[in-house]
Write an enzyme that holds these catalytic residues in place. Sequence first.
Site, PDB file in Angstrom:
ATOM      1  CB  SER A 187      46.011   1.732  33.562  1.00 23.52           C
ATOM      2  OG  SER A 187      46.546   1.780  32.261  1.00 23.52           O
ATOM      3  CD  GLU A 299      50.242  -4.712  33.643  1.00 27.19           C
ATOM      4  OE1 GLU A 299      49.164  -4.378  33.123  1.00 27.19           O
ATOM      5  OE2 GLU A 299      50.522  -4.501  34.827  1.00 27.19           O
ATOM      6  CG  HIS A 355      46.471  -3.233  31.429  1.00 30.27           C
ATOM      7  ND1 HIS A 355      47.427  -2.782  32.303  1.00 30.27           N
ATOM      8  CD2 HIS A 355      45.758  -2.128  31.069  1.00 30.27           C
ATOM      9  CE1 HIS A 355      47.312  -1.478  32.461  1.00 30.27           C
ATOM     10  NE2 HIS A 355      46.301  -1.054  31.731  1.00 30.27           N
TER      11      HIS A 355
END
Length: 443
Positions: A187, A299, A355
Site C-alpha cells: 500500500s 483492493e 486490500h
Amino acid sequence: MTGTETVATPAGTIVGLRGARMRRFLGIPYAEAPTGARRFAAPVPRARFTHPFDATRPGATAQRVPLSATTTVPEPSIAGDDILNLAVDAPLAHGTPAPLPVLVWIHGGGFLAGSPASPWYDGRSFVRDGVVRVTVGHRLGVDGFAPLDGVPANLGLRDLLLALDWVRENIAAFGGDPERITVAGQSAGGAAVLALLSSPAGRGRFRGAVCLSGGFFDAGPPDGFLERLGDRLGVAPTRAGFLGCPPERVQRAVLDVRGDDALVLGPVAGDDVLPVPVADGLAAHGHDVPLLLGATGDEFDTPSDPVGRAAGTRVTDTLFRSACPRAAAARRHAPAGTWLYSFEWPSPVSGGSAHCTDLPFFFDLLDAPGVPEALGTDPPAGLAARMHADLVAFVHDGTPAWGRATGRTGDPAREYGRPGAPQVADTTGVFDPVVPDREEPAC
C-alpha cells in the site's frame, strides 16, 4: 523467546531476544528522535550507543491514531519519541556462515498511519527460509509529508533512506549481506518503494524492490487541504503553526478533515529526493534493480460478479492496478527486469481479494492474530507456501520464474488463487486496460 542475545555492531552493542530458532532485536533507533527543533528537519543519524542498547521491547510508532477503529492489519500504536527505529529478525548465529539476503519492510497506512510492529510483519517465516527481515518506522502525515515552507520535502522518504544506510552499515553483525538488500512494502509502503526506486538518492542503497498494492501516490495534498487543517487546529498551516501542536492532535485533525479523499499526504515531486514525478523517475533511475509488483484483484471493492469486477473505473484500477503496467512500461528497457503478479483469492469474509488480504500469504503467517477475522478460519496454506516461496526466491536471486513485463498489452503475470484455476498460474493480460486502444496501457 527464551533468553537474550548481545550483538556488537558499528552502531554499538545491542541486546535483543533469543529463541529456539531465531534472534529478534526491537526498536533500534537509526536516527535521533524527531522532537523539538528536529521535528520538521531532515533526520540525523543516531549517535553510537555508549552503553548496551536494550532492544527487547518494540519501539515507538509514528502512528498515534489508526486510520479507523478497526483495520484489516493489526496496527498497534506504541508511545514514545524515538519513532525512527527499526527491528531485525535474524537466524541464530552458527560459526561464520555465508551472509544472508535482507528484506527491509515498509508498512502501509496511507502515509498517515500504520505500524511496523504489526504481528502480520513477523519475520519468523523469512528467517526459517534464510532471509534476515528488517521492519522500519518513519514519520507520517504532516510530520512526514506535508509540503511546508522552510521544511525539507519528503521527510518520511528521507527517514527511509537513512534507515537503509543504517542497515547497510550494521546488518552484517546480524548475519545479513549489505550488498543483497531488497526493499519491500505494501500500500503506502509499496508506493514508498516505487518512490525510492525512482529517486536518484536511492541508487546503491538496495539491490531489489517489491511493491505490493502500491501506486504513484505523489500528487501532493488536495487544494486547500493544509489550510482547512490549520483552521481545524486553530493554527497557521506553517511549520511554526504545526510545531505548536502535538503529533496526536495533528493526526486526529488530518483524519477528520480528509473526508472522502483517500490520499491527502504523501511524497511530492520537486526536491532532491524526488526531482520529477515517480512515473518519470522510474524511466530514468533504478534500472539495475529488479522490481516485483502487483495488486489484489479487488483492493477496496469486492463486486460479486465478473462483469462488475471488470468495470475499469473503480478505485482498485485507478489507484492500484493501473500502476503495475505503468511501472513496467516506464522500466521497459531496464536490464534488471520487472515482473507482475495478481492476487485473486476471494476471502469468505469480504467476498473478494481485498486490500491487505495477501499479506499473511506473502509472509506465510496464516496463524497470525487477526487473520481469521480477515481471511476466515481455513485460508489455503498451500497458497501461502507458494506465494511466500516466490517472494523468498526473489529476495535471494531477483529473478522470478515467470516472464518479464514491459507494459504492453498481453504482458505475462503470475496469478495467485483465482477461483477455478490452479492456486498458482502463469498467464497473460491480467493488467490489460479494459479497452486496449493503444500499445501502452492507459493511465
